[in-house]
Write an enzyme that holds these catalytic residues in place. Structure first.
Site, PDB file in Angstrom:
ATOM      1  N   ASP A 370      39.097  36.829  39.812  1.00 49.46           N
ATOM      2  CA  ASP A 370      37.687  36.528  39.645  1.00 49.46           C
ATOM      3  C   ASP A 370      37.432  35.042  39.904  1.00 49.46           C
ATOM      4  OD1 ASP A 370      34.961  37.241  38.563  1.00 49.46           O
ATOM      5  OD2 ASP A 370      35.541  35.756  37.065  1.00 49.46           O
ATOM      6  N   GLU A 408      38.368  36.774  44.918  1.00 42.75           N
ATOM      7  CA  GLU A 408      36.937  36.615  45.071  1.00 42.75           C
ATOM      8  C   GLU A 408      36.771  35.146  45.464  1.00 42.75           C
ATOM      9  OE1 GLU A 408      32.920  37.666  42.563  1.00 42.75           O
ATOM     10  OE2 GLU A 408      34.524  36.639  41.500  1.00 42.75           O
TER      11      GLU A 408
END
Length: 720
Positions: A370, A408
């Site tokens: 993330d 990401e």
């Protein structure tokens, strides 16, 4: 300097140097304890059982602490420690690590542990409060006492009896991994993003109520996943988080080593890891890989007003990135109040130790990071556009170098998609694919060149030049993820409906590139709008699985699961955030289409290659040339499969709102069979055996896709 006060009166308080080295002259010689036996070892961090000594080794990192005390608790009294061991820096400190060795015989009855730390207080950081009971960052399992209270961790004073504690495991417990094999999928890789609780929590999931919403509940759904054809499950965060924060999605971790206990069907702390391991082993037995969505960029401790659970109390200024704003001392590149400081070696070590633990101890097959651009930030917050240390450290690790690493590639202040991201061999979520495909399907102008690039594998972002040598599979192609609308909501809402989140509809992105097909929402729909939405969903599905790269889609898209227009249900632990399995029966045709498109991709590895298609693809339009103009909404391509030992695939794509007549530009009509026509109702929209063409002219309905196949031919080119 804050005056140190004890956490609470303890039953026994001793100096941490527990070895008894005294002996009388007349006594026979006794073995002198080793230095490690007497003082403990700084590595590994956390708690380690030393079998030959029948002792526990404790180690915790705190650079600026002036005093560290180990607290040991019995289940009978979670307020007053059974034993308080104050660590002596002359005996129990090596560099920045405090440590001690404690024989099991001296702590009989102890089940839980924590720390108390004191040091020079920096008021704006709200740290170094010796009254706070602090969780070990390396705790492998976390116990929340019945009196757990988040509010007490957010204000001054003791939170004894209300703080999360590390669990001292039964050191003899083992898990049988025999026969476990980690699957690795290449051209057949299809990633399926799901939320552990939301996947089976709904009473209509068909999972036994005692296991609904748990790791064990996922195991019951493996036959469904096998039927669908997914080969990799990507679990939204499973790190332990604060159960009182309202963080349903899990992107506010408390700790990086313990699985979230509320996802276990058992309430016994020593069995929660066992349930997680059983889940992973069951997935592996079904030849399904397990990827964890991991959050290492921040913690649930938030900004200076947030709770003190662990890192803040151990050493705020070391674990977290600081800002130059005295009113907001914590840098906030995560958007959640704080950012871990990857300019610090011990932070990078903690992350790598965590990854190793999940790989080695839990047999996880990969990780999706993330807001991974945070990894690129220096201690001052600036971006390291060269090679940030953690990437080379991960690459050099013999175990981590073999797992699937997915980024990401952005945070709230940086966008590093493609060659800008320092993880050269990592896969990356391709936000350009998501946005380009969405805009093209909804009918935006000027999107044909963009969608060609995305179908081809995004070589502009992942160039395979001699100097850069990226691979097509590094692009993780997706239309939807947990962030944003579901696939059904993407074709049902022009505007987000996030009012129930409690943020005045201000949270969640406004850049959805969605189109409601003529009516907002889902009430009193005409048959025409219902049919158009289903067709648009099939169009998205087709483009996803016809594109070069690694496809990913979110759980429930295959049967039109809805979140009722909420594009950010991060705190909706209810029917909004749970999958509605009744839709599977209502929308069995869409499920069948997804299932068949996944199988089509698996049966045609030519679509998904390590390299780009290059001369194996020919681009067309309705005629011999593709129309790249601003007003164009159509294209076609022929992918030749001979070099891959595969069939030829011809795709005709009409995103225009009127029908278009395409001319098949290669071969004769007799050579081709129609596999897909998204404009046709189920089951005619997909033919397993193929429908022979009647001619080379094919009229595509408005907003539809047709896919043709012709049998493989021998390839006369010389291979590499």
């Amino acid at each position: 300097m804050k005056k140190e006060t004890p956490v609470n009166n303890s039953n026994l308080e001793v100096h941490a140097n527990l070895a008894d080295t005294s002996h009388s002259v007349a006594a026979p010689p006794t073995r002198r304890p080793t230095w490690e036996e007497a003082e403990g070892n700084p590595l590994p961090l956390g708690v380690k059982w030393i079998e030959e000594e029948q002792a526990f080794n404790f180690a915790v990192h705190s650079e600026h602490a002036e005093s560290v005390t180990l607290l040991l608790y019995s289940p009978a009294d979670l307020v007053n420690p059974l034993l308080r061991l104050q660590l002596d820096f002359l005996h129990n400190k090596s560099g920045q690590i405090w440590h001690c060795r404690v024989p099991a015989a001296k702590i009989t009855g102890a089940r839980y542990y924590a720390y108390s730390v004191s040091g020079q207080t920096i008021p704006q950081l709200h740290s170094f409060d010796p009254q706070k009971v602090l969780l070990d960052p390396y705790a492998k399992c976390i116990f929340f006492p019945p009196g757990f209270d988040r509010n007490l961790a957010m204000r001054e004073g003791s939170n004894a009896g209300s703080a999360p504690l590390g669990v001292l495991f039964d050191h003899r417990s083992t898990f049988d991994w025999s026969g476990d094999r980690s699957p690795y999928h290449e051209s057949d890789a299809v990633i399926y993003e799901l939320h552990v609780k939301g996947f089976t929590k709904n009473p209509n999931s068909g999972v036994d109520p005692s296991r609904a919403g748990t790791y064990a509940g996922l195991v019951e759904k493996i036959p469904y996943l096998k039927e669908l054809g997914v080969t990799v499950v990507e679990l939204m965060p499973v790190f332990q988080r604060d159960p009182q924060e309202g963080d349903y999605w899990g992107y506010m971790p408390l700790n990086f080593f313990a699985p979230h206990s509320q996802y276990a069907s058992t309430h016994r702390a020593d069995e929660q890891r066992l349930e997680f391991k059983n889940m992973v082993k069951a997935f592996h037995q079904a030849d399904i890989g397990v990827v964890l969505d991991v959050v290492y960029n921040h913690t649930c401790e938030g900004d200076y007003k947030g709770p003190i659970y662990s890192f803040k109390g151990l050493d705020s200024a070391s674990y977290y990135m600081m800002s130059s704003d005295p009113a907001n001392p914590y840098a906030n590149y995560s958007g959640t109040g704080n950012t871990l400081n990857f300019g610090q070696a011990q932070v990078r070590k903690m992350v790598i130790d965590s990854l190793r633990y999940w790989k080695r101890g839990m047999h996880i097959d990969g990780f999706r990071f993330d807001l991974a651009s945070v990894f690129s930030r220096n201690a001052d917050g600036s971006l390291n556009w060269g090679e940030a240390p953690i990437f080379s450290e991960i690459a050099a690790d013999p175990e981590l170098g073999r797992v699937r690493l997915i980024a990401e590639p952005w945070d709230i202040a940086a966008y590093q998609l493609g060659r800008g991201f320092p993880g050269l061999t990592w896969l990356q979520w391709n936000g350009r694919f998501r946005d380009g495909i969405r805009r093209f399907v909804k009918g935006d102008n000027g999107m044909v060149p963009e969608v060609m690039r995305r179908i081809y594998g995004s070589d502009d972002l992942f160039p395979d030049s001699r100097a850069e040598a990226y691979h097509a599979y590094q692009s993780v192609n997706y239309v939807t993820s947990h962030d944003g609308f579901t696939l059904y909501d993407l074709v049902s809402y022009d505007r987000k409906r996030n009012w129930k989140n409690g943020n005045n509809n201000q949270d969640g992105t406004d850049a959805n590139y969605s189109w409601n097909c003529g009516q907002e929402g889902d009430e009193a729909l005409s048959p025409q709008i219902r049919a158009l939405r289903r067709k648009q969903v099939k169009n998205f599905c087709c483009l996803l699985f016809l594109s070069n790269g690694t496809p990913m889609f979110r759980a429930g898209d295959e049967f039109l699961n809805t979140q009722f227009g909420n594009n950010n249900p991060y705190n909706q632990d209810n029917e909004i955030g749970w999958m509605d399995w009744s839709q599977l029966q209502s929308n069995k045709d869409i499920f069948q289409f997804f299932k068949k498109m996944i199988a089509f991709r698996r049966n045609h590895p030519s679509l998904s290659r390590s390299r780009f298609w290059r001369e194996d693809v020919s681009w067309y339009g309705v005629g011999p040339t593709v129309d790249l103009s601003h007003d164009s909404h159509s294209l076609a391509f022929c992918l030749h499969g001979a070099f891959q030992g595969d069939d030829d695939i011809y795709a005709m794509i009409n995103a225009y709102w009127e029908e278009l007549e395409f001319n098949v530009q290669e071969g004769t009509a007799q050579e081709w069979k129609r596999i897909v026509d998204t404009a046709l109702p189920s089951p005619d929209d997909f033919s397993d055996d193929g429908i022979p063409l009647e001619g080379t002219k094919y009229v595509l309905a408005p907003r539809s896709i047709v896919v043709l196949c012709r049998p493989k031919k021998s390839d006369t080119r010389e291979g590499p």
